[in-house]
Design an enzyme around this catalytic site. Structure first.
Site, mmCIF file in Angstrom:
data_model
loop_
_atom_site.group_PDB
_atom_site.id
_atom_site.type_symbol
_atom_site.label_atom_id
_atom_site.label_comp_id
_atom_site.label_asym_id
_atom_site.label_seq_id
_atom_site.Cartn_x
_atom_site.Cartn_y
_atom_site.Cartn_z
ATOM 1 N N GLN A 1 -5.785 -11.894 -3.228
ATOM 2 C CA GLN A 1 -4.846 -12.665 -4.062
ATOM 3 C C GLN A 1 -5.546 -13.750 -4.882
ATOM 4 O O GLN A 1 -5.152 -14.033 -6.012
ATOM 5 C CB GLN A 1 -3.749 -13.268 -3.169
ATOM 6 C CG GLN A 1 -2.898 -12.183 -2.496
ATOM 7 C CD GLN A 1 -2.145 -12.663 -1.266
ATOM 8 O OE1 GLN A 1 -2.004 -13.873 -1.052
ATOM 9 N NE2 GLN A 1 -1.667 -11.741 -0.453
ATOM 10 N N ASN B 1 0.162 -5.531 -6.552
ATOM 11 C CA ASN B 1 1.347 -4.880 -7.130
ATOM 12 C C ASN B 1 2.185 -5.886 -7.907
ATOM 13 O O ASN B 1 2.647 -5.609 -9.014
ATOM 14 C CB ASN B 1 2.195 -4.236 -6.035
ATOM 15 C CG ASN B 1 1.473 -3.092 -5.372
ATOM 16 O OD1 ASN B 1 1.307 -2.034 -5.952
ATOM 17 N ND2 ASN B 1 0.993 -3.323 -4.155
ATOM 18 N N HIS C 1 0.832 -1.204 0.000
ATOM 19 C CA HIS C 1 0.000 0.000 0.000
ATOM 20 C C HIS C 1 0.868 1.256 0.000
ATOM 21 O O HIS C 1 0.514 2.264 -0.600
ATOM 22 C CB HIS C 1 -0.915 -0.007 1.232
ATOM 23 C CG HIS C 1 -1.915 -1.117 1.205
ATOM 24 N ND1 HIS C 1 -3.248 -0.920 0.933
ATOM 25 C CD2 HIS C 1 -1.765 -2.451 1.378
ATOM 26 C CE1 HIS C 1 -3.877 -2.086 0.940
ATOM 27 N NE2 HIS C 1 -3.000 -3.033 1.221
ATOM 28 N N ASP D 1 -5.719 5.921 1.539
ATOM 29 C CA ASP D 1 -5.895 4.516 1.168
ATOM 30 C C ASP D 1 -7.366 4.166 1.422
ATOM 31 O O ASP D 1 -7.965 4.593 2.418
ATOM 32 C CB ASP D 1 -5.000 3.623 2.026
ATOM 33 C CG ASP D 1 -4.997 2.188 1.542
ATOM 34 O OD1 ASP D 1 -3.985 1.783 0.960
ATOM 35 O OD2 ASP D 1 -6.008 1.468 1.753
HETATM 36 N N1 UDP Z 1 8.622 -6.340 -3.394
HETATM 37 C C1 UDP Z 1 9.939 -5.982 -3.510
HETATM 38 N N2 UDP Z 1 10.881 -6.955 -3.271
HETATM 39 C C2 UDP Z 1 10.574 -8.227 -2.923
HETATM 40 C C3 UDP Z 1 9.209 -8.574 -2.814
HETATM 41 C C4 UDP Z 1 8.258 -7.609 -3.067
HETATM 42 O O1 UDP Z 1 10.272 -4.844 -3.841
HETATM 43 O O2 UDP Z 1 11.499 -9.016 -2.720
HETATM 44 C C5 UDP Z 1 7.599 -5.298 -3.667
HETATM 45 C C6 UDP Z 1 6.841 -5.613 -4.956
HETATM 46 O O3 UDP Z 1 7.520 -5.047 -6.058
HETATM 47 C C7 UDP Z 1 5.491 -4.975 -4.684
HETATM 48 C C8 UDP Z 1 5.350 -5.023 -3.170
HETATM 49 O O4 UDP Z 1 6.640 -5.280 -2.639
HETATM 50 O O5 UDP Z 1 5.485 -3.646 -5.161
HETATM 51 C C9 UDP Z 1 4.440 -6.126 -2.685
HETATM 52 O O6 UDP Z 1 3.127 -5.769 -2.943
HETATM 53 P P1 UDP Z 1 2.040 -6.832 -3.373
HETATM 54 O O7 UDP Z 1 0.766 -6.083 -3.559
HETATM 55 O O8 UDP Z 1 2.491 -7.627 -4.526
HETATM 56 O O9 UDP Z 1 1.945 -7.835 -2.167
HETATM 57 P P2 UDP Z 1 1.795 -7.673 -0.571
HETATM 58 O O10 UDP Z 1 3.165 -7.508 -0.046
HETATM 59 O O11 UDP Z 1 0.930 -6.462 -0.326
HETATM 60 O O12 UDP Z 1 1.169 -8.947 -0.154
#
Ligand code: UDP
Length: 471
Positions: A390, A369, A31, A129
């Site tokens: 998801q 994301n 977020h 948000d």
């Molecule tokens: N991300 C990252 N490195 C990692 C894993 C995730 O930079 O090793 C970033 C990814 O690019 C995304 C965010 O963390 O922008 C994760 O958001 P997402 O909505 O996919 O999943 P959440 O973490 O909210 O479950």
């Protein structure tokens, strides 16, 4: 373009002059990133930026912005859900309750400060948000207009909007296990099971949480979506029809901003050097995002599935990615078996990894994301959703965009190996790759001058600037 009140406005001004926009992201990685990317887009158009943020999971300050922590000293242990079976919806409701009072004080001070500094001018608006309905109520009390940023996909918000009707029909909560596979006629291609966001969240909590999200959209002056028209036109239209306020589909935000994001963990950039040495489209990238986790047995099965596929892989294992034990126990022999063709890191620069020519597939938990980043980089997916939105995202990847498939059933090494081979070596996998590249082209076009997202950004700026004191 979809029919939208937002699109009926006059052409947008080029810049935001000296107006200040306030933003309040939810304090989780998935977020924070899109909200800070939006801040970056607005800052580039001349707006001054203030970011309110929870005192826990605080983002790194960005030069030139004002950062205001909210609720320092507020107990936060039960505000951060842990593991894939965490009660995320309950945590969201508690965040709203616990930070609301502190936010009222912070917002009042910020408005006064702005009036003092800018000779009576008030902040143009607060972008929240969509999970922060409690803060929107506070903003309403202080006369600050709000826009809502929905960090998930349009399909997900459209499904949330349909949740009460499914409850009224007696479908939710499901009465027994046998119902779970039932297709939802009004929400194709979703099934009932895709609407069960967590097994630990009581139905009442879920209902309240989703009601507040939809309420936040309806009570705002506009909804900003991190998606693009060519990807989700049908669901964007459902949202437009349902919320009664202008809707701005301006995504992918990470592509229209300077790529700003606030990593709560430090990315290991050495993996990019390692990727440089791999063949084009040969590497599987494996990551569960920032919150999902797996059991120790699943970790071992995943390790051997990757090893047995004989393909190169880059695997992100966060320090808290394994439930229970608190430490990561990769099986004996795994390192020797995969030396030279596998790399394990704590956290990766994901967008750069997905954009690297060596990456040919993404095993993802399908956070929005990650899903969007994969689509925009043309990388097909192996989907293994855990909770929240998801399952909806995974379903769309498999059934609507057809750029990946769900790895179903128990996580078991043979199953995993077959999935990887299907993606990299199978004919079906090749077709998914071609479709992913088509979507990448569409994502590239929508952010160009005259493209749907770029046009929506102009209209959004116009909306924010549209009146001297409020929108
Ligand atoms: N991300 C990252 N490195 C990692 C894993 C995730 O930079 O090793 C970033 C990814 O690019 C995304 C965010 O963390 O922008 C994760 O958001 P997402 O909505 O996919 O999943 P959440 O973490 O909210 O479950």
């Amino acid at each position: 373009m979809v029919a939208n009140a937002a699109a009926e406005k006059a052409p947008a001004p080029a810049s935001g002059g000296t107006r200040r926009v306030l933003l309040f992201p939810l304090p989780f990685q998935g977020h924070l990133n899109p909200m800070l990317q939006l801040a970056d887009v607005l800052h580039a158009r001349g707006f001054h930026i203030t970011v309110f943020h929870a005192a826990f999971n605080a983002p790194d300050p960005v030069a030139g912005y004002r950062f205001v922590p909210v609720g320092a000293g507020v107990p936060a242990a039960d505000l951060v859900p842990t593991g894939s079976d965490g009660d995320f919806a309950g945590a969201l409701l508690r965040i709203n309750e616990r930070l609301q009072g502190a936010f009222q004080d912070c917002l009042r001070e910020e408005v006064l400060l702005e009036e003092e500094e800018e000779e009576g001018a008030r902040p143009a608006c607060l972008v929240l948000d969509s999970n922060l309905r409690g803060m929107q109520v506070v903003a309403g009390r202080l006369g600050v207009p709000t826009l809502v940023l929905r960090t998930g996909g349009a399909a997900c918000l459209a499904a949330y909007m349909a949740f009460p009707a499914l409850c009224d029909k007696g479908l939710l909560p499901p009465k027994d296990h046998s119902q779970l596979n039932m297709p939802l006629d009004d929400l194709p291609p979703l099934r009932l099971q895709d609407m069960i966001f967590s097994t630990t969240t009581p139905h009442e909590t879920m209902t309240t949480c989703l009601e507040r999200i939809v309420e936040s959209a309806k009570c705002s002056s506009g909804v900003i979506l991190n998606t693009f028209t060519d990807l989700e036109d049908v669901d964007i239209q459902k949202i437009i029809d349902g919320v009664g306020v202008p809707v701005y589909a301006i995504g992918p935000l990470y592509k229209i901003s300077s790529g700003a994001q606030s990593s709560l963990l430090s990315p290991d950039k050495t993996c990019l050097d390692w990727l440089d040495k791999q063949e084009a489209e040969s590497v599987l990238f494996v990551s569960l995002g920032s919150l999902a986790s797996m059991g120790q047995e699943e970790l071992v099965e995943t390790a051997w599935g990757l090893a047995n596929s004989r393909l190169p892989f880059l695997w992100v294992i966060r320090p808290d990615a394994v439930q229970g034990s608190g430490k990561v126990g990769l099986p004996d022999g795994f390192e020797e078996e995969t030396r030279g063709r596998g790399m394990v890191v704590n956290w990766a620069p994901q967008q750069d990894v997905l954009g690297h020519q060596a990456v040919g597939g993404f095993w993802t938990h399908n956070g929005w994301n990650s899903t969007l980043e994969s689509i925009c980089e043309g990388v097909p997916m192996i989907c293994r959703p855990h909770f929240a939105d998801q399952m909806i995202n995974a379903r769309y990847v498999e059934q609507v965009w057809k750029v990946g498939f769900e790895l179903e059933g128990k996580l078991e090494r043979g199953n995993i190996e077959r999935g990887i081979i299907k993606l990299f070596r199978g004919e079906e996998g090749g077709e998914m790759r071609r479709r992913a590249n088509d979507l990448k082209d569409k994502a590239t076009l929508c952010i160009k001058k005259g493209g749907s997202s770029q046009t929506m950004v102009d209209l959004l700026i116009n909306r924010i600037m549209s009146s001297p004191s409020s929108i």
